[in-house]
Design an enzyme around this catalytic site. Structure first.
Site, mmCIF file in Angstrom:
data_model
loop_
_atom_site.group_PDB
_atom_site.id
_atom_site.type_symbol
_atom_site.label_atom_id
_atom_site.label_comp_id
_atom_site.label_asym_id
_atom_site.label_seq_id
_atom_site.Cartn_x
_atom_site.Cartn_y
_atom_site.Cartn_z
ATOM 1 C CB CYS A 25 -85.230 -100.515 -23.466
ATOM 2 S SG CYS A 25 -86.315 -99.312 -22.723
ATOM 3 C CE1 TYR A 79 -67.212 -111.137 -6.861
ATOM 4 C CE2 TYR A 79 -68.476 -113.186 -6.462
ATOM 5 C CZ TYR A 79 -67.406 -112.487 -6.578
ATOM 6 O OH TYR A 79 -65.983 -112.990 -5.836
ATOM 7 C CD GLU A 114 -57.204 -114.027 -2.589
ATOM 8 O OE1 GLU A 114 -56.125 -113.145 -1.880
ATOM 9 O OE2 GLU A 114 -56.999 -113.587 -3.854
ATOM 10 N N PRO A 115 -61.806 -115.865 0.158
ATOM 11 C CG PRO A 115 -62.758 -117.571 1.483
ATOM 12 C CD PRO A 115 -61.721 -116.538 1.433
HETATM 13 N N1 LLP Z 1 -59.586 -113.486 -5.015
HETATM 14 C C1 LLP Z 1 -59.135 -112.743 -6.260
HETATM 15 C C2 LLP Z 1 -58.010 -112.470 -6.690
HETATM 16 C C3 LLP Z 1 -60.348 -112.951 -7.030
HETATM 17 O O1 LLP Z 1 -60.314 -112.385 -8.310
HETATM 18 C C4 LLP Z 1 -61.812 -113.332 -6.616
HETATM 19 C C5 LLP Z 1 -62.975 -113.160 -7.400
HETATM 20 C C6 LLP Z 1 -61.951 -113.589 -5.451
HETATM 21 C C7 LLP Z 1 -60.633 -113.747 -4.384
HETATM 22 C C8 LLP Z 1 -63.208 -114.023 -4.709
HETATM 23 O O2 LLP Z 1 -63.532 -115.450 -4.906
HETATM 24 P P1 LLP Z 1 -64.909 -115.976 -4.643
HETATM 25 O O3 LLP Z 1 -64.344 -116.591 -3.286
HETATM 26 O O4 LLP Z 1 -65.953 -115.142 -4.616
HETATM 27 O O5 LLP Z 1 -65.139 -117.092 -5.501
HETATM 28 N N2 LLP Z 1 -68.806 -112.243 -11.009
HETATM 29 C C9 LLP Z 1 -68.760 -113.672 -10.941
HETATM 30 C C10 LLP Z 1 -67.484 -113.901 -10.083
HETATM 31 C C11 LLP Z 1 -66.245 -113.476 -10.459
HETATM 32 C C12 LLP Z 1 -65.022 -113.741 -9.413
HETATM 33 C C13 LLP Z 1 -64.003 -112.824 -9.551
HETATM 34 N N3 LLP Z 1 -63.113 -112.878 -8.737
HETATM 35 C C14 LLP Z 1 -70.076 -114.041 -10.288
HETATM 36 O O6 LLP Z 1 -71.091 -113.098 -10.098
HETATM 37 O O7 LLP Z 1 -70.104 -115.478 -10.083
#
Ligand code: LLP
Length: 425
Positions: free
Chosen positions: A344, A374, A276-277
């Site tokens: 600020c 994000y 689940e990317p």
């Molecule tokens: N599945 C689950 C259950 C998740 O919690 C997440 C992300 C994903 C999939 C997707 O992950 P990805 O493929 O994007 O790595 N705010 C942070 C990233 C937090 C990730 C949260 N979960 C940032 O800006 O780097």
């Protein structure tokens, strides 16, 4: 993104045109780049393991236009909340096309989650009896914390290991699946999400081995055939200019080799492999187009823009790096500047030192790269600096897919109680 005669283009639209038509700051997503990212990743993983499916984690960029591109490509949806399930439903997704991976769920989350028919991916053993009070789901999955996690964004987005709030301890996994089986649940999956943004291809087979050793034993002893194993997200993108890309082909090959060898080690019927990317699909396909308001020469040389930590939270929150380009000036000699937004708060001084074109001046257009994941999703209203617009481009086509917020959005739904009178003197 490309630069032609100094002008930055996102898809076929120039940064100047975006700024002129939609104002600044504006998030811009390149549809063709999102589709190319999805197809590259899907072809790599499905080549090595054909029973493979992606679920797009909408938390990274929940603009319905962006989500609909990924749905069109064939992705299911990974939802973190009931509202994200509703978003999936609005895109025609329902039932087992949705993985519901919320944590510390409320009664309402459980009730509405069950009604939706989404696959419940339980973050803890304590949630199972609470789910069963509302009904017996057809299929259940548990999110396992395999004791190890990692991230290029440091500890901030490391979602497994002893310091993470997520997932079941490996010692609870047997009990969790046994309780689910005893409760009459017939179909099972298993899940993990140990970290986000990893560009080291060896990480993916490594965590696959960790998870399979934990759930493989449970499956064998309990006589459970897992219908799916979900490896979570985590496929990383380079943020730093000299950072290596993830070797996706190799990651897919090694992961599927590990997966297949663990399936046969534990004598499991081959489950569907899910991932689940989010970042990999949308991260480098999103940009912020902003404008320089003024340049200050005080203790430091600071470029003041309309892109603040409220627009893009990652640098102030995680110390994350985002490349910044200055339209029509990228070929010019460089000088050291800081760069900030208009809030600020000193954390809004989100670039402390960066080599940028020395010719930069008021009115220049700046483009922040890798802002698709994000980015807008974590933006907020603060100091009355409201959320930006979002625009989708496909070649030379472009459309506003979310308007810039206005004063009414800041005060919508608020009221002054009677006992305070009208609030006016
Ligand atoms: N599945 C689950 C259950 C998740 O919690 C997440 C992300 C994903 C999939 C997707 O992950 P990805 O493929 O994007 O790595 N705010 C942070 C990233 C937090 C990730 C949260 N979960 C940032 O800006 O780097």
């Amino acid at each position: 993104m490309k630069i032609v005669d100094g002008e930055i283009y996102i898809g076929g639209i120039s940064a100047s045109e975006i700024a002129c038509l939609y104002g600044t700051p504006t998030y811009v997503y390149d549809e063709q780049a999102i589709r190319a990212n999805y197809r590259r990743a899907f072809s790599a993983f499905s080549r090595y393991y054909p029973d493979f499916k992606f679920f797009y984690a909408v938390k990274a960029c929940n603009n319905p236009a962006v989500c609909s591109i990924l749905v069109d490509e064939g992705a299911g949806i990974d939802a973190a909340s009931v509202n994200e399930i509703k978003l999936a439903a609005s895109l025609g997704k329902g039932g087992e096309e949705i993985m519901f991976s919320g944590n510390f769920l409320s009664e309402d989350d459980i009730r509405l989650g069950l009604q939706s028919g989404a696959i419940f991916n339980l973050d803890d053993i304590s949630i199972l009896p609470r789910v069963l009070k509302h009904g017996t789901p057809e299929i259940i999955s548990f999110r396992v914390n395999p004791g190890y996690g990692r991230s290029n964004v440091g500890e901030f987005v490391t979602n497994a290991g002893p310091n993470a709030k997520f997932g079941l301890h490996p010692d609870q996994v047997m009990e969790a699946y046994k309780s689910a089986k005893d409760a009459g649940i017939k179909r099972f999956g298993a899940h993990m999400m140990p970290g986000s943004c990893i560009t080291d291809c060896d990480y993916f087979p490594f965590i696959t081995g960790l998870l399979m050793d934990i759930v493989g034993k449970a499956g064998r002893e309990l006589g459970i055939d897992f219908e799916f194993i979900d490896l979570g997200g985590g496929l990383g993108i380079p943020y730093l200019p000299d950072e290596d890309k993830l070797d996706l082909e190799r990651a897919a090959e090694l992961t599927s080799e590990m997966f297949k060898s663990k399936i046969s080690e534990y004598g499991l019927a081959p489950p569907r492999l899910k991932m689940e990317p989010a970042r990999y699909f949308v991260g480098d396909a999103g940009f912020i187009v902003g404008r320089v308001h003024s340049i200050k020469h005080s203790y430091k040389n600071i470029i003041g823009t309309d892109i603040g930590m409220n627009t893009l939270a990652r640098p102030a929150m995680y110390g994350a790096y985002h490349n910044i380009l200055v339209n029509r000036k990228e070929g010019d000699p460089r000088a050291t500047f800081g760069l900030c937004g208009q809030l600020c708060e000193n954390t809004d001084f989100w670039v402390k030192e960066r080599e940028l074109p020395s010719t930069i001046c008021e009115g220049d257009i700046v483009v922040v790269e890798n802002a698709g994941a994000y980015g807008y999703a974590m933006s907020y209203q603060y100091n009355g600096r409201l959320r930006p617009a979002e625009v989708l481009v496909n070649g030379t086509k472009h459309a506003l897919v979310r308007p810039r917020e206005e004063y009414e959005d800041m005060v919508r739904g608020t009221s002054i109680p009677d006992w305070l009178g009208s609030g006016k003197k």
